[in-house]
Design an enzyme around this catalytic site. Structure first.
Site, PDB file in Angstrom:
ATOM      1  N   TYR A  70      12.058 -19.656  39.882  1.00 43.19           N
ATOM      2  CA  TYR A  70      11.605 -21.039  39.697  1.00 43.19           C
ATOM      3  C   TYR A  70      12.768 -21.921  39.238  1.00 43.19           C
ATOM      4  O   TYR A  70      12.966 -23.021  39.775  1.00 43.19           O
ATOM      5  CB  TYR A  70      10.472 -21.092  38.676  1.00 43.19           C
ATOM      6  CG  TYR A  70       9.955 -22.497  38.460  1.00 43.19           C
ATOM      7  CD1 TYR A  70       9.260 -23.159  39.460  1.00 43.19           C
ATOM      8  CD2 TYR A  70      10.155 -23.156  37.256  1.00 43.19           C
ATOM      9  CE1 TYR A  70       8.782 -24.451  39.278  1.00 43.19           C
ATOM     10  CE2 TYR A  70       9.683 -24.449  37.058  1.00 43.19           C
ATOM     11  CZ  TYR A  70       9.000 -25.090  38.072  1.00 43.19           C
ATOM     12  OH  TYR A  70       8.537 -26.372  37.885  1.00 43.19           O
ATOM     13  N   GLY A  93       1.156 -35.241  41.805  1.00 43.14           N
ATOM     14  CA  GLY A  93       1.142 -35.803  43.150  1.00 43.14           C
ATOM     15  C   GLY A  93      -0.075 -36.671  43.381  1.00 43.14           C
ATOM     16  O   GLY A  93       0.023 -37.763  43.959  1.00 43.14           O
ATOM     17  N   GLY A 109      -2.908 -33.025  40.079  1.00 42.46           N
ATOM     18  CA  GLY A 109      -1.798 -33.215  39.163  1.00 42.46           C
ATOM     19  C   GLY A 109      -0.966 -34.451  39.396  1.00 42.46           C
ATOM     20  O   GLY A 109      -1.467 -35.547  39.664  1.00 42.46           O
ATOM     21  N   SER A 160      12.749 -30.237  37.280  1.00 41.70           N
ATOM     22  CA  SER A 160      12.102 -29.730  36.075  1.00 41.70           C
ATOM     23  C   SER A 160      13.147 -29.437  35.006  1.00 41.70           C
ATOM     24  O   SER A 160      14.314 -29.146  35.308  1.00 41.70           O
ATOM     25  CB  SER A 160      11.343 -28.442  36.410  1.00 41.70           C
ATOM     26  OG  SER A 160      10.937 -27.751  35.247  1.00 41.70           O
ATOM     27  N   GLY A 206       2.040 -32.879  48.134  1.00 45.55           N
ATOM     28  CA  GLY A 206       1.305 -32.194  47.071  1.00 45.55           C
ATOM     29  C   GLY A 206       0.398 -33.121  46.295  1.00 45.55           C
ATOM     30  O   GLY A 206       0.386 -33.106  45.065  1.00 45.55           O
ATOM     31  N   ALA A 207      -0.408 -33.909  47.009  1.00 45.60           N
ATOM     32  CA  ALA A 207      -1.215 -34.945  46.353  1.00 45.60           C
ATOM     33  C   ALA A 207      -2.660 -34.523  46.111  1.00 45.60           C
ATOM     34  O   ALA A 207      -3.511 -35.365  45.842  1.00 45.60           O
ATOM     35  CB  ALA A 207      -1.176 -36.218  47.189  1.00 45.60           C
TER      36      ALA A 207
END
Length: 289
Positions: free
Chosen positions: A156, A27, A25, A130, A21-22
């Site tokens: 989530y 990542g 944000g 989280s 996920g780069a």
């Protein structure tokens, strides 16, 4: 650790890091900072054209099990650190091509399979959880809300609790696994969640008032990736209820510390994905970062 910052990331020349996920944000910031310190960075995204310069792109859609397997098969050689960063939040009831609820698929099942398939190559595993893990329970027998009413926030929270339980079970089985969370950080994750609820106009003000900048929010996962942590540690911001600040030990909910629940999730993940993890003596023995 009192005021640990990105400036404390050591020279990583000769090290290889995989960051999921780069494209944006946390990542993206993780990939850019580690690459700047000399690491060879493999960076994943669904759209590799959005990845930062200076990384080796890996196409990966964590919500698609075939994509996860293809990416794992394409990654060769030792990986010093795997950073399971990618995630989605607050999506409407959506099911993937594999029949999985989207949030548990992207935030837990995909990263779990990627981790398991790469374990023989990986030294340290970092998984990003989280504060929301405290907001709901996890039912290993109903991960996809087929029997429960679907609520995006509960789904989530379940996926982020799964991240901590997965990390704990990896560590219990001898893998050098660490978890981290960014507190409240100004990324697209919250903004996208608000937009899906028709509250897009609030995204900017909410992020500006409540959230710290990405440059600060990325510190816990950087510390987990290259700092002097121990297997099973959980790192997060130290200030204001763990919402912001420099990295330090983070608190887990009671459910996140339940070894029986961790084992049930592990078994359910094996059953759902059809992957049996290869955990052998010597896998995950950490070396000095």
């Amino acid at each position: 650790m009192s005021r640990w910052t990105a400036a404390d990331v050591p020279d990583l020349t000769g090290r290889t890091v995989l960051v999921t996920g780069a494209t944006s944000g946390l990542g993206r910031a993780t990939a850019e900072i580690l690459a700047a310190r000399g690491a060879r960075v493999l960076a994943t995204g669904r759209d590799v054209s959005r990845l930062p310069a200076g990384v080796e792109p890996v196409e990966l859609d964590l919500a698609d099990q075939a994509s996860v397997r293809a990416a794992a098969a394409a990654i060769r050689g030792p990986i010093d650190v795997l950073v399971n960063n990618a995630g989605v939040m607050g999506t409407p009831p959506t099911y993937t091509v594999d029949g999985f609820e989207l949030q548990i698929a992207t935030n837990h099942l995909g990263p779990a399979v990627l981790t398991w398939l790469l374990l023989p190559q990986v030294t340290r595993v970092v998984t990003v959880s989280s504060l929301a893990h405290r907001g709901g329970g996890l039912d290993p027998d109903d991960l996809h809300f087929r029997r429960r009413p679907y609520r995006a926030s509960v789904a989530y929270a379940q996926s982020k609790l799964a991240n901590l339980l997965f990390t704990a079970e990896l560590a219990r089985r001898g893998v050098f696994a660490v978890a981290a969370h960014p507190g409240l950080t100004d990324t697209a994750l919250l903004a996208n969640s608000l937009r899906r609820r028709g509250l897009g106009g609030l995204a900017g003000p909410v992020n500006a008032v409540l959230c710290q900048r990405v440059e600060r929010g990325v510190l816990p996962q950087l510390y987990a990736a290259v700092g002097p942590v121990a297997p099973g540690d959980y790192v997060g911001p130290r200030g204001l209820g763990e919402t912001r600040g420099y990295p330090g030990p983070a608190r887990r909910s009671a459910a996140a510390q339940d070894p029986a629940l961790a084992r049930r999730l592990w078994d359910a993940t094996v059953a759902e994905t059809g992957v049996t993890p290869d955990i052998r003596p010597g896998v995950g023995e950490d070396t000095e970062a």
